[in-house]
Design an enzyme around this catalytic site. Structure first.
Site, PDB file in Angstrom:
ATOM      1  N   ARG A   1       0.831  -1.194   0.000  1.00  0.00           N
ATOM      2  CA  ARG A   1       0.000   0.000   0.000  1.00  0.00           C
ATOM      3  C   ARG A   1       0.875   1.257   0.000  1.00  0.00           C
ATOM      4  O   ARG A   1       1.939   1.276   0.603  1.00  0.00           O
ATOM      5  CB  ARG A   1      -0.904   0.013   1.230  1.00  0.00           C
ATOM      6  CG  ARG A   1      -1.841  -1.183   1.321  1.00  0.00           C
ATOM      7  CD  ARG A   1      -2.486  -1.250   2.693  1.00  0.00           C
ATOM      8  NE  ARG A   1      -3.293  -2.460   2.835  1.00  0.00           N
ATOM      9  CZ  ARG A   1      -3.801  -2.873   3.983  1.00  0.00           C
ATOM     10  NH1 ARG A   1      -3.569  -2.181   5.095  1.00  0.00           N
ATOM     11  NH2 ARG A   1      -4.525  -3.974   4.034  1.00  0.00           N
TER      12      ARG A   1
ATOM     13  N   ASP B   1       0.748   5.645   0.523  1.00  0.00           N
ATOM     14  CA  ASP B   1      -0.022   6.716   1.143  1.00  0.00           C
ATOM     15  C   ASP B   1      -0.431   7.769   0.125  1.00  0.00           C
ATOM     16  O   ASP B   1       0.032   7.776  -1.022  1.00  0.00           O
ATOM     17  CB  ASP B   1       0.809   7.398   2.243  1.00  0.00           C
ATOM     18  CG  ASP B   1       1.113   6.469   3.401  1.00  0.00           C
ATOM     19  OD1 ASP B   1       0.292   5.573   3.669  1.00  0.00           O
ATOM     20  OD2 ASP B   1       2.167   6.641   4.035  1.00  0.00           O
TER      21      ASP B   1
ATOM     22  N   ARG C   1       9.539   7.378   4.838  1.00  0.00           N
ATOM     23  CA  ARG C   1       9.491   8.830   5.045  1.00  0.00           C
ATOM     24  C   ARG C   1      10.079   9.221   6.399  1.00  0.00           C
ATOM     25  O   ARG C   1      10.716  10.284   6.528  1.00  0.00           O
ATOM     26  CB  ARG C   1       8.052   9.315   4.907  1.00  0.00           C
ATOM     27  CG  ARG C   1       7.529   9.247   3.483  1.00  0.00           C
ATOM     28  CD  ARG C   1       6.020   9.332   3.416  1.00  0.00           C
ATOM     29  NE  ARG C   1       5.526  10.575   3.984  1.00  0.00           N
ATOM     30  CZ  ARG C   1       4.226  10.806   4.215  1.00  0.00           C
ATOM     31  NH1 ARG C   1       3.318   9.869   3.940  1.00  0.00           N
ATOM     32  NH2 ARG C   1       3.845  11.959   4.716  1.00  0.00           N
TER      33      ARG C   1
END
Length: 267
Positions: A56, A58, A203
């Site tokens: 997945r 974001d 991140r």
């Protein structure tokens, strides 16, 4: 998924610009890549079919090659899947390839490794031409200290310090195979390859490496943060704009027609 005895499993390679979308995973507002892809599949197959992805992403995160699988009774050649689905997809999403795979192939659990790249523009002034495609920081960065700090992340570790509070992963223990940082003029390219990643892990790592690159902390600080396993001690989650799911690695036995994931081909 359709009912029937002759279901076939189809794998797709998907590329997308994540800027217009609220991430990969389906949401009630329907503004996700998965929602839009499944709508295109419904148009093409005239059936409601869900897809399973390799990883997945974001909101605002891009994919050079996301891999998904679906099950269907529909008989179509691979190029028909590509052209047919793309005719129902917006410009920001495209099916790059399709192939039939054995029924025991699974886009997520069959993956051996995932590679993410983060592209950062380091310049006193932001670039409107790169908006949404790269991250940006105006403070000058030093490459070598970041490269030194990155070495502490290699191998198997508990990455809780870089894990989002909402992460649903079964375990925070992951194996990092590669962390590579290079500079191309005003661009810094971070490459992280591991067996799997936690929510916001890339991140959060990039944000922490920037602390080192800006001189706020020495390279050894990265090891202290990693060993401390406390999310509060790492940097805040960095912007999603420059993050790309670059490649998902599978065993050769699946014979997927994957493309070159060199980021320079897409920037």
């Amino acid at each position: 998924m359709e009912c029937g005895k002759d279901l076939k499993r189809i794998a797709l390679g998907i590329q997308y610009d994540g800027a217009p979308w609220s991430g990969w995973q389906t949401q009630p507002n329907g503004r996700t890549v998965q929602d839009r892809l499944q709508a295109a599949i419904a148009e093409f197959t005239k059936a409601g079919i869900s897809v399973t992805c390799a990883g997945r992403t974001d909101a605002g995160v891009h994919a050079i090659e996301q891999v998904v699988h679906l099950d269907t009774e529909l008989e179509r050649e691979p190029i028909s899947w590509v052209r047919g689905l793309n005719s129902f997809l917006p410009p920001s999403i495209a099916v790059r390839w399709a192939c039939e795979v054995p029924r025991d192939f699974h886009a997520r659990s069959s993956a051996r490794a995932r590679c993410y790249k983060y592209v950062l523009y380091n310049h006193p002034i932001r670039s409107p031409l790169q908006h949404g495609k790269v991250g940006w920081t105006f403070r000058p960065l030093a490459l070598e200290p970041m490269q030194q700090a990155a070495q502490y992340l290699l191998g198997e570790h508990d990455f809780s310090a870089f894990r989002a509070a909402a992460c649903q992963a079964f375990t925070p223990v992951k194996t990092m195979h590669e962390v590579h940082i290079e500079q191309r003029g005003s661009l810094f390219i971070f490459t992280l390859r591991g067996n799997a990643f936690l929510h916001h892990m890339v991140r959060n790592i990039v944000g922490s490496l920037l602390y080192v690159g800006k001189g706020d902390y020495p390279p050894q600080w990265m090891d202290q943060v990693l060993q401390g396993r406390d999310r509060n001690h790492a940097a805040p989650t960095f912007m999603p704009d420059g993050l790309y799911l670059s490649k998902v690695t599978y065993d050769e036995k699946w014979n997927l027609p994957q493309e070159d994931s060199d980021l320079s081909l897409w920037l």
